[in-house]
Design an enzyme around this catalytic site. Sequence first.
Site, short mmCIF file in Angstrom:
data_model
loop_
_atom_site.label_atom_id
_atom_site.label_comp_id
_atom_site.label_asym_id
_atom_site.label_seq_id
_atom_site.Cartn_x
_atom_site.Cartn_y
_atom_site.Cartn_z
N LYS A 10 -22.27 -6.28 25.62
CA LYS A 10 -23.17 -6.50 24.49
C LYS A 10 -24.63 -6.17 24.85
O LYS A 10 -24.97 -6.03 26.03
CB LYS A 10 -23.03 -7.95 24.03
N TYR A 50 -16.93 -7.16 12.92
CA TYR A 50 -16.85 -8.62 12.92
C TYR A 50 -16.49 -9.18 11.53
O TYR A 50 -16.78 -10.34 11.25
CB TYR A 50 -18.16 -9.23 13.41
N ASN A 113 -23.62 -13.69 24.67
CA ASN A 113 -22.61 -14.04 25.68
C ASN A 113 -22.05 -12.83 26.43
O ASN A 113 -20.93 -12.85 26.92
CB ASN A 113 -21.51 -14.90 25.06
N HIS A 116 -17.59 -8.92 24.84
CA HIS A 116 -16.58 -9.21 23.82
C HIS A 116 -15.25 -8.67 24.32
O HIS A 116 -15.20 -7.67 25.02
CB HIS A 116 -16.93 -8.51 22.50
N GLU A 127 -9.26 -3.14 16.77
CA GLU A 127 -10.54 -2.89 17.42
C GLU A 127 -10.60 -1.57 18.18
O GLU A 127 -11.64 -0.90 18.19
CB GLU A 127 -10.86 -4.04 18.38
P1 CMP Z 1 -17.18 -12.54 20.43
O1 CMP Z 1 -16.07 -12.76 21.39
O2 CMP Z 1 -17.82 -11.21 20.41
O3 CMP Z 1 -16.64 -12.88 18.95
C1 CMP Z 1 -17.46 -13.38 17.93
C2 CMP Z 1 -18.84 -13.72 18.41
O4 CMP Z 1 -19.55 -14.61 17.58
C3 CMP Z 1 -18.74 -14.48 19.73
O5 CMP Z 1 -18.31 -13.63 20.74
C4 CMP Z 1 -20.13 -15.04 19.86
O6 CMP Z 1 -21.05 -14.07 20.36
C5 CMP Z 1 -20.47 -15.31 18.41
N1 CMP Z 1 -20.34 -16.73 18.12
C6 CMP Z 1 -19.21 -17.46 18.14
N2 CMP Z 1 -19.48 -18.75 17.81
C7 CMP Z 1 -20.80 -18.81 17.60
C8 CMP Z 1 -21.68 -19.85 17.24
N3 CMP Z 1 -21.25 -21.10 17.03
N4 CMP Z 1 -22.99 -19.55 17.10
C9 CMP Z 1 -23.42 -18.30 17.29
N5 CMP Z 1 -22.62 -17.25 17.63
C10 CMP Z 1 -21.34 -17.52 17.80
#
Ligand code: CMP
Length: 139
Positions: A10, A50, A113, A116, A127
């Site tokens: 990311k 998403y 984070n 993904h 995906e």
């Molecule tokens: P990802 O695995 O890319 O899938 C969905 C993304 O939404 C997740 O990682 C996080 O980056 C984001 N996400 C999930 N939960 C939250 C949350 N409570 N607040 C903000 N972002 C979130």
Amino acid sequence: MLEQTLAIIKPDAVRKKFSGAILARYEKEGFRIRAIKMRALSKGEAEGFYAVHRERPFFASLVAFMVSGPVVLVVLEREDAILGHRQLMGATDPSKAVKETLRALYGESIEFNAVHGSDSAETARFEIPYFFSTVELVG
Ligand code: CMP
């Protein structure tokens, strides 16, 4: 079972120059890189990717983050690649992720984070072709 999964490094991790370390870890953990490209996603591409989260309160902010800089899109192949990659990434929230997982090492918050990964075979079937055509799976 030999599987493929989609990984995304990311914008936060790309900005902090963690792309190389993350790719090296994939190879160290036995994944084969079948396809890879760096892209700046458009808002529409991020929203479509998403789409399952579109009703969530964090959707707009997630999309804004995903278009905030380039991402590295990777197709990984290995035995049990989907679960294996999820374990390697660690929990969505880096503060809850097991030590030495990618999110524990490189993520800074539940939103920023670092990586993904496809969360099921069905998700991977959506995906991977979302970003890669068959002829791009060259590795
Ligand atoms: P990802 O695995 O890319 O899938 C969905 C993304 O939404 C997740 O990682 C996080 O980056 C984001 N996400 C999930 N939960 C939250 C949350 N409570 N607040 C903000 N972002 C979130």
